[in-house]
Design a protein around this motif. Structure first.
Motif, mmCIF file in Angstrom:
data_model
loop_
_atom_site.group_PDB
_atom_site.id
_atom_site.type_symbol
_atom_site.label_atom_id
_atom_site.label_comp_id
_atom_site.label_asym_id
_atom_site.label_seq_id
_atom_site.Cartn_x
_atom_site.Cartn_y
_atom_site.Cartn_z
ATOM 1 N N PRO A 1 5.426 -3.464 2.177
ATOM 2 C CA PRO A 1 4.916 -2.103 1.978
ATOM 3 C C PRO A 1 5.993 -1.051 1.730
ATOM 4 O O PRO A 1 5.819 -0.183 0.876
ATOM 5 C CB PRO A 1 4.148 -1.823 3.271
ATOM 6 N N HIS A 2 7.117 -1.097 2.455
ATOM 7 C CA HIS A 2 8.147 -0.072 2.274
ATOM 8 C C HIS A 2 8.794 -0.188 0.892
ATOM 9 O O HIS A 2 8.992 0.815 0.195
ATOM 10 C CB HIS A 2 9.200 -0.176 3.372
ATOM 11 N N ALA A 3 9.109 -1.411 0.483
ATOM 12 C CA ALA A 3 9.698 -1.614 -0.843
ATOM 13 C C ALA A 3 8.685 -1.306 -1.940
ATOM 14 O O ALA A 3 9.026 -0.739 -2.987
ATOM 15 C CB ALA A 3 10.194 -3.056 -0.975
ATOM 16 N N GLN A 4 7.418 -1.662 -1.704
ATOM 17 C CA GLN A 4 6.382 -1.379 -2.698
ATOM 18 C C GLN A 4 6.158 0.114 -2.849
ATOM 19 O O GLN A 4 5.918 0.615 -3.953
ATOM 20 C CB GLN A 4 5.080 -2.079 -2.296
ATOM 21 N N ALA A 5 6.225 0.855 -1.746
ATOM 22 C CA ALA A 5 6.083 2.310 -1.809
ATOM 23 C C ALA A 5 7.206 2.923 -2.645
ATOM 24 O O ALA A 5 6.970 3.807 -3.473
ATOM 25 C CB ALA A 5 6.081 2.895 -0.398
ATOM 26 N N TRP A 6 8.441 2.453 -2.441
ATOM 27 C CA TRP A 6 9.570 2.948 -3.250
ATOM 28 C C TRP A 6 9.365 2.616 -4.724
ATOM 29 O O TRP A 6 9.684 3.410 -5.612
ATOM 30 C CB TRP A 6 10.863 2.318 -2.736
ATOM 31 N N ARG A 7 8.803 1.453 -4.992
ATOM 32 C CA ARG A 7 8.629 0.993 -6.376
ATOM 33 C C ARG A 7 7.513 1.731 -7.098
ATOM 34 O O ARG A 7 7.631 2.059 -8.278
ATOM 35 C CB ARG A 7 8.333 -0.516 -6.357
ATOM 36 N N GLU A 8 6.409 2.005 -6.403
ATOM 37 C CA GLU A 8 5.205 2.492 -7.074
ATOM 38 C C GLU A 8 4.931 3.985 -6.874
ATOM 39 O O GLU A 8 4.336 4.619 -7.739
ATOM 40 C CB GLU A 8 3.988 1.692 -6.602
ATOM 41 N N GLU B 1 -5.985 4.670 -11.325
ATOM 42 C CA GLU B 1 -5.904 3.453 -10.532
ATOM 43 C C GLU B 1 -4.995 2.410 -11.177
ATOM 44 O O GLU B 1 -5.036 2.205 -12.390
ATOM 45 C CB GLU B 1 -7.307 2.843 -10.362
ATOM 46 N N SER B 2 -4.179 1.758 -10.367
ATOM 47 C CA SER B 2 -3.389 0.635 -10.855
ATOM 48 C C SER B 2 -4.153 -0.674 -10.716
ATOM 49 O O SER B 2 -3.853 -1.649 -11.410
ATOM 50 C CB SER B 2 -2.067 0.541 -10.087
#
Length: 348
Positions: free
Chosen positions: A193-200, A313-314
């Motif tokens: 989740p933390h890396a995905q938040a930075w990515r998206e 939406e993605s």
């Protein structure tokens, strides 16, 4: 509270990230015990599924299912990537179309070419982005027959950050694609989740990464609200969202409004917020919406309202149409685990 905040914390002992816009919970990512989407396996072909054109694969995390396969033989190793979460008792969904995705760059094996997001309109910025990418490619070339997509958030990034991201993704892609192993293995873990938040979540935001940030920004209360079926809407309207084993049922209500246009107003308010509610609850699959009573001629307006909300939406979401009983049918990809399932697995 005005503005955008990204809170990075834990919920029920799981890594989690929350996107808060103007005091409302806009998105929520929570880690699970299941294989993360984006994970890349060296899978081993196991057995074909007759009539479905698919193949079961062996992976370190259990059986996976690959659709539309040709020429595969049992025992053959192949690279596959997890595309979503499996339903209870079913195989992990995977694809052979790999993507190596980061905040600024996406490496696309099998789709050569360098492309800059069309959302970047300024010619000078587009040129800067291309130059930064070429600097990265000079150090870490693309694998054969692979391409590169430079994402829209490059417009706000420094050339150094873009170059660094391109190098990292090209090196990862080269290492994975050069694999010659013969046993089932995890080659690249999907983002948490933390890396995905930075990515998206790339729009400018205040980052709250300290322990207790969920409590400080009232995210825990917002999650509790997302656990409840009843969703209050502006104007005194409401909707009830209840997942079952077969589908997700959504019932839209006008409340105390008895005016002629109450049904239309309630439906528009609900459909505008429905994608966000499904996203927060981690719901997908078949979704059936029972609208508040309104004339048949209003259906096009309702469809337009929903499609406008879905543009942000993605997650792949399709408006399938209407049933004979006047119910709206929606199909949404299962790319998350439901909040209720996560709560149950936490022993609550």
């Amino acid at each position: 509270m005005k503005g955008t905040t990204i809170a990075l914390d834990h919920w029920q002992g799981r890594e989690a990230a929350a996107l808060i816009q103007d005091g409302h919970l806009e998105d929520l990512l929570i880690d699970t015990d299941l294989p993360r989407p984006g994970t890349i396996y060296r899978g081993i072909a196991d057995r074909p599924v007759k009539g479905q054109g698919g193949m079961f694969l062996r992976t370190p995390d259990g059986n996976a299912f690959l659709r539309q396969v040709k020429g595969l033989k049992p025992g053959q190793p192949l690279l596959v990537q997890v595309t979503g979460y499996a339903e209870l008792g079913k195989a992990i969904p995977v694809t052979q179309r790999l993507l190596f995705k980061s905040r600024y760059a996406i490496v696309t094996p099998g789709a050569p070419g360098i492309n800059v997001s069309r959302r970047i309109k300024d010619d000078d910025i587009r040129e800067m982005v291309k130059e930064a990418a070429h600097e990265g490619l000079a150090e870490a070339p693309l694998p054969d027959e692979a391409g590169l997509i430079l994402r829209s958030c490059c417009a706000e990034a420094s050339p150094e950050d873009i170059t660094e991201d391109v190098i990292a993704m090209c090196q990862l892609a080269a290492n994975v694609l050069a694999d010659t192993g013969t046993e089932a293995e995890i080659l690249s873990e999907g983002d948490g989740p933390h890396a995905q938040a930075w990515r998206e979540w790339t729009d400018p935001a205040h980052i709250a990464a300290q322990d207790g940030s969920f409590e400080h920004h009232e995210v825990l209360d917002m999650i509790d609200a997302a656990m409840r079926p009843h969703v209050p809407l502006a104007g005194g309207y409401s909707m009830i969202i209840e997942p079952t084993s077969a589908l997700v049922a959504v019932d839209i209500n006008t409340g105390g409004d008895t005016s002629f246009s109450a049904g239309l107003k309630a439906n528009l308010a609900a459909l505008k917020d429905l994608p966000r509610q499904l996203r927060l609850r981690g719901l997908g699959g078949q979704i059936i919406v029972d609208p508040a009573p309104c004339p048949k001629k209003d259906r096009k307006q309702l469809e337009g309202s929903l499609r406008a909300a879905l543009k942000r939406e993605s997650t792949e979401t399709i408006l399938a149409g209407w049933t004979q009983l006047g119910l709206m049918e929606i199909q949404r990809k299962r790319d998350r685990v439901s909040l209720k399932s996560l709560l149950k697995s936490a022993g609550k």
